[in-house]
Motif scaffolding. Structure first.
Motif, PDB file in Angstrom:
ATOM      1  N   VAL A 165      90.369  87.069  96.361  1.00 31.06           N
ATOM      2  CA  VAL A 165      90.276  87.585  94.921  1.00 31.06           C
ATOM      3  C   VAL A 165      90.628  87.302  93.750  1.00 31.06           C
ATOM      4  O   VAL A 165      89.840  87.197  92.344  1.00 31.06           O
ATOM      5  CB  VAL A 165      90.114  89.398  94.897  1.00 31.06           C
ATOM      6  N   ALA A 188      87.811  85.924  92.205  1.00 30.07           N
ATOM      7  CA  ALA A 188      86.546  86.478  91.351  1.00 30.07           C
ATOM      8  C   ALA A 188      87.020  85.982  89.306  1.00 30.07           C
ATOM      9  O   ALA A 188      88.791  86.201  88.923  1.00 30.07           O
ATOM     10  CB  ALA A 188      87.402  88.018  91.081  1.00 30.07           C
ATOM     11  N   ARG A 211      75.034  97.726  91.072  1.00 31.09           N
ATOM     12  CA  ARG A 211      75.864  97.036  92.354  1.00 31.09           C
ATOM     13  C   ARG A 211      77.319  96.840  92.627  1.00 31.09           C
ATOM     14  O   ARG A 211      77.973  97.986  91.684  1.00 31.09           O
ATOM     15  CB  ARG A 211      76.456  95.517  91.448  1.00 31.09           C
ATOM     16  N   ALA A 230      80.916  96.517  94.815  1.00 37.73           N
ATOM     17  CA  ALA A 230      81.446  95.502  95.350  1.00 37.73           C
ATOM     18  C   ALA A 230      81.715  96.889  97.076  1.00 37.73           C
ATOM     19  O   ALA A 230      83.035  97.744  97.170  1.00 37.73           O
ATOM     20  CB  ALA A 230      82.949  94.990  94.904  1.00 37.73           C
ATOM     21  N   VAL A 263      78.411  93.510  97.826  1.00 41.47           N
ATOM     22  CA  VAL A 263      78.432  92.666  97.582  1.00 41.47           C
ATOM     23  C   VAL A 263      79.694  92.726  98.650  1.00 41.47           C
ATOM     24  O   VAL A 263      80.905  93.600  98.303  1.00 41.47           O
ATOM     25  CB  VAL A 263      78.921  91.527  96.589  1.00 41.47           C
ATOM     26  N   THR A 292      79.789  85.698 102.915  1.00 32.58           N
ATOM     27  CA  THR A 292      79.979  85.941 101.589  1.00 32.58           C
ATOM     28  C   THR A 292      80.331  84.813 100.628  1.00 32.58           C
ATOM     29  O   THR A 292      80.447  83.753 101.155  1.00 32.58           O
ATOM     30  CB  THR A 292      81.327  86.897 100.850  1.00 32.58           C
ATOM     31  N   LEU A 298      82.357  88.770  91.201  1.00 33.56           N
ATOM     32  CA  LEU A 298      82.331  90.089  92.504  1.00 33.56           C
ATOM     33  C   LEU A 298      82.898  90.762  91.234  1.00 33.56           C
ATOM     34  O   LEU A 298      82.631  92.655  91.185  1.00 33.56           O
ATOM     35  CB  LEU A 298      83.667  90.053  93.090  1.00 33.56           C
ATOM     36  N   ALA A 322      81.104  94.526  89.387  1.00 31.65           N
ATOM     37  CA  ALA A 322      80.578  95.224  90.604  1.00 31.65           C
ATOM     38  C   ALA A 322      80.907  96.697  89.485  1.00 31.65           C
ATOM     39  O   ALA A 322      81.276  96.381  88.561  1.00 31.65           O
ATOM     40  CB  ALA A 322      81.224  95.163  91.392  1.00 31.65           C
ATOM     41  N   CYS A 326      84.043  99.731  93.204  1.00 32.80           N
ATOM     42  CA  CYS A 326      84.116  99.250  94.515  1.00 32.80           C
ATOM     43  C   CYS A 326      85.220 100.292  95.559  1.00 32.80           C
ATOM     44  O   CYS A 326      85.472 101.526  95.472  1.00 32.80           O
ATOM     45  CB  CYS A 326      85.634  98.148  94.019  1.00 32.80           C
TER      46      CYS A 326
END
Length: 476
Positions: A154, A158, A168, A170, A197, A222, A230, A233, A236
């Motif tokens: 991340v 990201a 969307r 995560a 995701v 992924t 990412l 999203a 999360c």
């Protein structure tokens, strides 16, 4: 509140714990076209490859910088540089993920500095993402390495300030979730019309499929493009306490709010996830999930006779210990012995009197003293099971004496139902084995049992299943 203690033995006997670098390498295998790289000696990597190959029965891509005595003293810059260039030219991965080992951490090498210099010297690496996680194997355990690897992904890949995409989400699963668990959770999320995701997506790379073409890297997972976006999203879902640092990093870096679920095995635990997904999507709970919930309630009623007052000795990583241990107590079992590998905020909340950070020798000794009826741990607990004459329910990594490990599902309504049936059948076999002369009960005994009020047999938690259905409230 459980008392958390740590074994003071000079060495581990039949270890329960696995190292941080191995956990990090496993996490990196959930990235598409990735080559995990251990910066250390060949032996560290060889051990990890053998363990994961035996568990998954699949080819495992894992490379090493092959440090020796001289490079350990003089520094591993050259080894790391050569390894990156060789991997880039031969395997052509999208990501090379580096994790340190005790060897290089003790030396105190500045690996992040090495990577900056290597990028400056070799522009041909510009099309390859490099991710580094600091994972000394003399600290922490398997789930700590996984957590650090996901946080590193991340942090490194990201991108902030990317536009949000409606629907969307995560999904950050912990290492206690099998590829089958991850796939089950993906399907649950998609049932609400949401786009998950998954990072890392071991369900895409270690689910035991045959690829169309051979690759020297991971065979799914992924993609890098998804990792870079990412931050798009809307929300999360962090699955496991170990995923809190990665979720907090994503929130701070990309502005993605998160909800953490410390476990997803059990009725109430799965209800919480379903209610949150209904809220995020604005959709009612699908009829398929309602049906699965009803089946789980029925399975709990069918199985509670076999779990009630059973003394369990449980040895696992903290998140797995919490997930399975909590549900066993909900089914009426007693957690007599709990042994784990590393510190976690969950340990003090365990529904038992004491949690020991120790090894499988401790598990066997305490299980014998408590006269436990069931052992729950990975395959290295089989010798203790034989010596004590108690059944072993295999759980976690490694399981090298069973096949199909990647497809085990113990989360959600379906997975919890699976766990009840598998563990319950194991307990039934033990009853048949030790009490063959008393089974089945004579007709008079069945008649006597039938006259006992139902509530006598129901553990208190199961007896409250008649409470209002949260799924109905979520759809209201």
């Amino acid at each position: 509140m459980a008392l958390v203690t740590e074994s003071k033995k000079s060495c581990a006997v039949n270890p329960l714990k696995m190292s941080q670098p191995l956990g990090a390498s496993y996490a990196f295998m959930g990235l598409e076209r990735c080559m995990p790289l251990m910066h250390g000696s060949q032996g560290c990597t060889s051990f990890g490859v053998v363990l994961l190959v035996r568990h998954f029965k699949e080819a495992i891509p894992l490379q090493t910088t092959a440090m020796n005595e001289a490079t350990t003293i003089m520094g591993g810059f050259d080894n790391l540089e050569k390894a990156l260039l060789n991997i880039r030219s031969r395997a052509k991965p999208d990501v090379i993920a580096i994790c340190s080992t005790g060897l290089t951490e003790t030396k105190g090498e500045d690996i992040e500095g090495y990577l900056r210099v290597i990028r400056q010297k070799h522009p041909e690496l510009a099309d390859t993402a490099l991710v580094y996680a600091s994972t000394p194997d003399y600290l922490g355990a398997f789930q700590d390495g996984w957590a650090k690897a996901v946080e590193a992904v991340v942090r490194t890949l990201a991108e902030p300030d990317v536009p949000k995409v409606a629907g969307r989400v995560a999904l950050l699963p912990g290492c206690h979730l099998s590829p089958g668990d991850v796939e089950e959770l993906r399907e649950i999320v998609e049932a609400f019309g949401l786009e998950p995701v998954v990072v890392p997506d071991v369900a895409g790379s270690l689910d035991g499929h045959i690829p169309d073409d051979w690759l020297g890297t991971t065979l799914g997972g992924t993609p890098v493009a998804a990792l870079r976006t990412l931050g798009s999203a809307m929300h999360c879902l962090a699955l496991g306490e170990q995923m809190r640092p990665a979720a907090e990093r994503l929130q701070a870096q990309c502005g993605v709010p998160f909800t953490l679920f410390d476990r997803l095995t059990g009725l109430a635990a799965t209800d919480a996830l379903i209610v949150e997904l209904s809220r995020l999507s604005g959709r009612p709970v699908p009829q398929k999930l309602r049906r699965l919930r009803s089946q789980l309630v029925d399975a709990m009623l069918d199985g509670h006779f076999h779990f009630g007052n059973v003394k369990v000795a449980l040895g696992a990583e903290p998140d797995l210990l919490w997930s399975i241990g909590s549900f066993l107590v909900e089914m009426g079992a007693e957690l007599s012995v709990c042994v784990t590998t590393t510190r976690s905020p969950l340990l003090e909340r365990m529904p038992t009197s004491e949690v020991l950070i120790g090894d499988l020798e401790d598990l066997e000794r305490l299980a014998q003293a408590a006269d436990c009826d069931l052992l729950v741990t990975h395959s290295h607990g089989r010798q203790a099971s034989e010596r004590l004459g108690k059944p072993l329910f295999r759980l976690g990594i490694p399981m090298f004496d069973r096949i199909g490990n990647a497809h085990k599902v113990y989360v959600g309504y379906r997975g919890t139902r699976n766990f009840i049936y598998e563990a319950g059948n194991l307990l039934m076999d033990q009853i048949h084995h030790h009490h063959a002369d008393d089974w089945p009960l004579p007709a008079s005994s069945h008649a006597a049992v039938a006259q006992v009020p139902r509530e006598v047999f129901l553990p208190a938690r199961i007896g409250r299943l008649s409470r209002p259905d949260p799924l109905a409230e979520a759809s209201a």
